[in-house]
Design a protein around this motif. Sequence first.
Motif, PDB file in Angstrom:
ATOM      1  N   LYS A 110       0.802  -1.224   0.000  1.00 44.27           N
ATOM      2  CA  LYS A 110       0.000   0.000   0.000  1.00 44.27           C
ATOM      3  C   LYS A 110       0.832   1.270   0.000  1.00 44.27           C
ATOM      4  N   HIS A 111       2.142   1.145   0.221  1.00 42.91           N
ATOM      5  CA  HIS A 111       2.996   2.344   0.189  1.00 42.91           C
ATOM      6  C   HIS A 111       3.557   2.503  -1.215  1.00 42.91           C
ATOM      7  N   PHE A 112       3.132   3.552  -1.912  1.00 43.85           N
ATOM      8  CA  PHE A 112       3.623   3.813  -3.256  1.00 43.85           C
ATOM      9  C   PHE A 112       4.936   4.580  -3.136  1.00 43.85           C
ATOM     10  N   VAL A 113       6.011   3.935  -3.543  1.00 43.37           N
ATOM     11  CA  VAL A 113       7.335   4.542  -3.341  1.00 43.37           C
ATOM     12  C   VAL A 113       7.666   5.521  -4.465  1.00 43.37           C
ATOM     13  N   LEU A 114       7.600   5.054  -5.705  1.00 48.15           N
ATOM     14  CA  LEU A 114       7.906   5.963  -6.813  1.00 48.15           C
ATOM     15  C   LEU A 114       7.419   5.382  -8.134  1.00 48.15           C
ATOM     16  N   TRP A 168      -3.639   5.746  -5.881  1.00 50.14           N
ATOM     17  CA  TRP A 168      -3.045   6.684  -4.925  1.00 50.14           C
ATOM     18  C   TRP A 168      -3.145   8.079  -5.554  1.00 50.14           C
ATOM     19  N   PRO A 169      -3.749   9.060  -4.904  1.00 46.48           N
ATOM     20  CA  PRO A 169      -3.847  10.401  -5.503  1.00 46.48           C
ATOM     21  C   PRO A 169      -2.487  10.991  -5.875  1.00 46.48           C
ATOM     22  N   THR A 170      -1.457  10.624  -5.102  1.00 47.46           N
ATOM     23  CA  THR A 170      -0.138  11.205  -5.335  1.00 47.46           C
ATOM     24  C   THR A 170       0.493  10.723  -6.643  1.00 47.46           C
ATOM     25  N   THR A 219       0.943  13.231  -9.569  1.00 48.66           N
ATOM     26  CA  THR A 219       2.112  14.116  -9.643  1.00 48.66           C
ATOM     27  C   THR A 219       3.223  13.459 -10.451  1.00 48.66           C
ATOM     28  N   TYR A 220       3.474  12.182 -10.210  1.00 49.78           N
ATOM     29  CA  TYR A 220       4.516  11.462 -10.952  1.00 49.78           C
ATOM     30  C   TYR A 220       4.171  11.427 -12.444  1.00 49.78           C
ATOM     31  N   ARG A 273       2.285  13.472 -14.100  1.00 50.62           N
ATOM     32  CA  ARG A 273       2.400  14.815 -14.664  1.00 50.62           C
ATOM     33  C   ARG A 273       3.864  15.111 -15.020  1.00 50.62           C
ATOM     34  N   GLU A 274       4.767  14.701 -14.145  1.00 51.20           N
ATOM     35  CA  GLU A 274       6.190  14.926 -14.410  1.00 51.20           C
ATOM     36  C   GLU A 274       6.652  14.105 -15.616  1.00 51.20           C
ATOM     37  N   ARG A 296      -4.836  17.016 -14.208  1.00 46.74           N
ATOM     38  CA  ARG A 296      -3.890  18.118 -14.445  1.00 46.74           C
ATOM     39  C   ARG A 296      -2.636  17.651 -15.186  1.00 46.74           C
TER      40      ARG A 296
END
Lengths: 397, 176
Positions: B49-53, B100-102, B105-106, B108-109, B123
């Motif tokens: 459950k922990h999304f690292v990268l 994961w909402p975060t 961001t990855y 998008r980059e 976005r």
Amino acid sequence: MSKKEFFPMDGDRTKYPEIKSDGTADIDLSSHKYIKLWHGPNHPGITGNMAVELTLCGDEVVEGITHVGYLHRGFEKLMERRKYIQNFPLVCRIAVPEPDYNEYNYATCIENLTGIDVPEKGMWLRTLTLEMARLQGFLMWIGGMAGAIGFGTVGQWANYCRDLVLDRFEELTGGRIYHIYILPGGVRNDIPEGFKDRMEKNLREIEGFMKDIRRAFFDNYVFKKRSVGVGYIDPAWVFDYGIVGPNARAAGFKHDIRKNYPYAKYAELDFEITTAKDSDIYTRAFLRFEELLKDIDLIRQILDKMPEKGDHISKVSNMMNLKIPAGETYVRSECTRGEYGYYLVADGSEYPRRVNVRGPSYTHGVALLEKMLVNVNIADVAQLMVSLHTYPPEIER
Amino acid sequence: MLENIISELEKQFQLEAVDHNSSDLVFLTIDRDHAVMAIDLLKWKFGYKHFVLLTAVDFLEEGKFQLTYILNNPDTKTDIGVRVRIDREDANMVSAHHLWPTVATYQRELKEMFGIDFPGSPRLNDPFILEGWEGTPPYRRDFDTKAFAASFYHQREGRTTNDPATYMKEKLYPNE
């Protein structure tokens, strides 16, 4: 105390702005209900060079958008064009106040893929520099946190204490900010004679200042009034938003890489994971203060347990033209802000195919910050940002 | 522990490669269409459950991008790297922002730096690090950094040195 009183900014959002069917806020700037305000990139309450584009309704933030890129130097791209050893002066610049974690992770990636061993004393010296980096990182953070809400004197005390640690870094590595001390196979220099005594003297002085800082800052009515109940992180967000380190521990998540994934010599040190549960700005700040005091204790433990004799680096032949067999690895360590990771892909040549840096600020400074800014008072934006402890170069590396 | 998970995954997906990095880190390659489903399974069934990268690796000579998702299980203290190979020419991938909402961001980059599309990701086309960038995305390996620097930045002339006595005389008394 009711929830409403305890979380005064967790208010009614039903009036402004209206929420559209896709979940985004309907902000009509021409209605004159809202104004746009750029917070940064040059602002005393900003952690480094980043900006937050705020939309305000009165003095309340209704939307915040993080803007980074002011420090973009393309580290990851630059690393692909340099030999493995040539990247050490680059990696330390990704997190300026804590360069040692970059050096450690990058060196460990190389060691994992090549099988280079690190001697016992080299490991102890690595652990020492990593803990010293944590200590001075927390001290600098106290300076920033105190400065963000007007406690300039406390910031000066903390930065004086950080300078004492930097003195010891200079003695050990030759550099105050960038050390380039950790190399594949160990560390560059052995510990100087009399280092332990001088470090002990510095630690005692820092402890004395910490008593003052606790009284003047953490027991201060104004600081408590402004930080208790503000900037709440829901424990349910921890995995959704990739929250790590003190930000997660202050929300009750008992997770510390030094303990859960022991690296270097942490398995031989005696310490417990610090946690808290209130998860507001004050809790995060005080948890960092407690971790700082534990770091002082850990540095003493390391200096006591470190063997006096032994090699500090193993012999690695032809490091300049080191070729790493094709493969990939991920290495993590616990910096002041949480999980710091390096993902390295080698393709058998003298140059890395790809190096990706996973800094804690990447998740804290963008998705989490943008979520937390909503409904916050404009006066609390600076301390909210500092309480997340973000370093912008990690986001745009 | 990891062997059990891999054998479970192999029952449902065709794993193209499995590389054991260490006892607690394994990298596996799954095809593009099933990768996010496998990640979904790893998150909800196996506790990763922990999304690292999430990052991309450019294999220019093979005409492929490798997307790497690293997931961590904080209970078993193990990591799984899910690798996906996609075509460089038609670089797009199924979005994982719903997990994961975060992740948005990855993604998008990656859109900005590698030109990899993630349809439906929030976005996605907003500038992240660069503003108003046109042309080859800069983290692709065929982006010519030297040519970009030569065309974008003003080239400074090299330093010149002067004899101090002659220089000051010419500066202060140019007519003598």
